[in-house]
Write a protein that holds these residues in place. Sequence first.
Motif, PDB file in Angstrom:
ATOM      1  N   ARG A   3       0.825  -1.204   0.000  1.00 46.45           N
ATOM      2  CA  ARG A   3       0.000   0.000   0.000  1.00 46.45           C
ATOM      3  C   ARG A   3       0.863   1.260   0.000  1.00 46.45           C
ATOM      4  O   ARG A   3       0.564   2.233  -0.696  1.00 46.45           O
ATOM      5  N   THR A   7       1.131   4.179  -2.895  1.00 49.46           N
ATOM      6  CA  THR A   7       0.889   5.581  -2.545  1.00 49.46           C
ATOM      7  C   THR A   7       2.011   6.464  -3.067  1.00 49.46           C
ATOM      8  O   THR A   7       1.772   7.557  -3.598  1.00 49.46           O
ATOM      9  N   SER A 109     -13.871  10.021  -0.517  1.00 47.86           N
ATOM     10  CA  SER A 109     -13.322   8.692  -0.257  1.00 47.86           C
ATOM     11  C   SER A 109     -13.987   8.017   0.935  1.00 47.86           C
ATOM     12  O   SER A 109     -13.982   6.790   1.049  1.00 47.86           O
ATOM     13  N   GLY A 110     -14.559   8.810   1.834  1.00 45.01           N
ATOM     14  CA  GLY A 110     -15.240   8.232   2.986  1.00 45.01           C
ATOM     15  C   GLY A 110     -16.460   7.435   2.605  1.00 45.01           C
ATOM     16  O   GLY A 110     -16.979   6.654   3.414  1.00 45.01           O
ATOM     17  N   GLU A 115     -13.213   1.897   3.449  1.00 48.23           N
ATOM     18  CA  GLU A 115     -12.472   3.098   3.805  1.00 48.23           C
ATOM     19  C   GLU A 115     -13.186   3.826   4.940  1.00 48.23           C
ATOM     20  O   GLU A 115     -14.419   3.854   4.986  1.00 48.23           O
ATOM     21  N   LYS A 116     -12.414   4.382   5.842  1.00 52.21           N
ATOM     22  CA  LYS A 116     -12.983   5.126   6.953  1.00 52.21           C
ATOM     23  C   LYS A 116     -12.331   6.494   7.021  1.00 52.21           C
ATOM     24  O   LYS A 116     -11.110   6.605   7.075  1.00 52.21           O
ATOM     25  N   HIS A 121      -7.973  12.995   8.967  1.00 51.52           N
ATOM     26  CA  HIS A 121      -8.071  13.238   7.535  1.00 51.52           C
ATOM     27  C   HIS A 121      -8.849  14.527   7.251  1.00 51.52           C
ATOM     28  O   HIS A 121      -8.443  15.350   6.430  1.00 51.52           O
ATOM     29  N   ARG A 167     -11.734   3.578  -7.790  1.00 53.98           N
ATOM     30  CA  ARG A 167     -11.407   2.607  -6.747  1.00 53.98           C
ATOM     31  C   ARG A 167     -12.243   1.333  -6.907  1.00 53.98           C
ATOM     32  O   ARG A 167     -11.823   0.254  -6.523  1.00 53.98           O
ATOM     33  N   ASP A 233      -3.068   4.544  -0.428  1.00 50.33           N
ATOM     34  CA  ASP A 233      -3.859   5.188   0.620  1.00 50.33           C
ATOM     35  C   ASP A 233      -4.543   6.402   0.005  1.00 50.33           C
ATOM     36  O   ASP A 233      -3.923   7.448  -0.194  1.00 50.33           O
ATOM     37  N   GLN A 235      -6.914   8.489   1.063  1.00 48.11           N
ATOM     38  CA  GLN A 235      -7.037   9.717   1.855  1.00 48.11           C
ATOM     39  C   GLN A 235      -5.715  10.466   1.937  1.00 48.11           C
ATOM     40  O   GLN A 235      -5.654  11.680   1.784  1.00 48.11           O
ATOM     41  N   SER A 282      -3.452   8.145   8.781  1.00 53.16           N
ATOM     42  CA  SER A 282      -3.340   6.921   8.001  1.00 53.16           C
ATOM     43  C   SER A 282      -2.433   5.907   8.710  1.00 53.16           C
ATOM     44  O   SER A 282      -2.690   4.706   8.708  1.00 53.16           O
ATOM     45  N   ARG A 285      -4.158   4.089  11.461  1.00 54.39           N
ATOM     46  CA  ARG A 285      -5.024   3.014  11.005  1.00 54.39           C
ATOM     47  C   ARG A 285      -4.243   1.732  10.820  1.00 54.39           C
ATOM     48  O   ARG A 285      -4.714   0.641  11.083  1.00 54.39           O
TER      49      ARG A 285
END
Length: 285
Positions: A3, A7, A109-110, A115-116, A121, A167, A233, A235, A282, A285
């Motif tokens: 990931r 990014t 993106s939320g 995704e959270k 963010h 996505r 990532d 966000q 990020s 998480r």
Amino acid sequence: MTRSRATTIGFSAVLMWAILAFLTIASAPVPPFLLSAMCFGIGGTIGLVWTAKGAGLGLLRTVPLKAYLLGTIGLFGYHALYFTAFRLGPNASTGLIAYLWPLFIVLFSGLLPGEKLRAGHILGALIALSGAALIVLTGGEAGVSLIALALAFLCALTWSGYSVISRHFGAVPTESVTVLCLATALLSLLAHLAVEQTQWPNGALGWAAVVVLGIGPVGAAFFTWDVGMKRGDIQLLGVASYAAPLLSTLVLVLAGIAKPTWHLALATLLITAGAALAARASAAR
């Protein structure tokens, strides 16, 4: 691919887009659709060579039609709006309004599954946005076209919407961007023939600007951005992309198109702080 690596690859697109505004201005007086056709023709050709030497052109036949339709609408729509905005308002303010898309990416993106959107963010996006807003509010040139600014705002919505929706096509190979570039080039050429008068770049600098656009900001950048949006990532990429309006403005300053002010220094601090806060969220998480 991890990931974090995806990014990083995605962020390389942001660095290439830092020179998008300058090169677009330097390519004048080429009309918007013709410029889009030329640049995407170059980018698509490079993509064909890369795909042929790698996974093979047969891979392109496995991509769902709806993925091609979404990508073509995103690329064609965004650049038609972007290039037109810069022909009407060739200045830093137009570019900075267009670069509101990172905020929209972070917020949109939320809504994605898996995704959270964390408080870090949102706060980071707002802090970074304040830096971009500072540049816009204190650096606007006299006589800026409101139509150009409106088109630039639509650019931001178009690109952020395309980026987030992509996505859902995470399984689609990045090589598919080759077809998107070629399809955008064809649509742009048809639009040019229908509504524009042909005007070619002025001198060697103008032609060089078109070629560099096709190789980088309107070429390779879309392939690396595709990797970041699908596997990275989203966000963090959205907030880190606030470096784009800052870097773009700095390039215009160095080129003598915009004037250096203390506002840039403060904007740098705000944008950096916002990106750092989002990165921390990020990492947590």
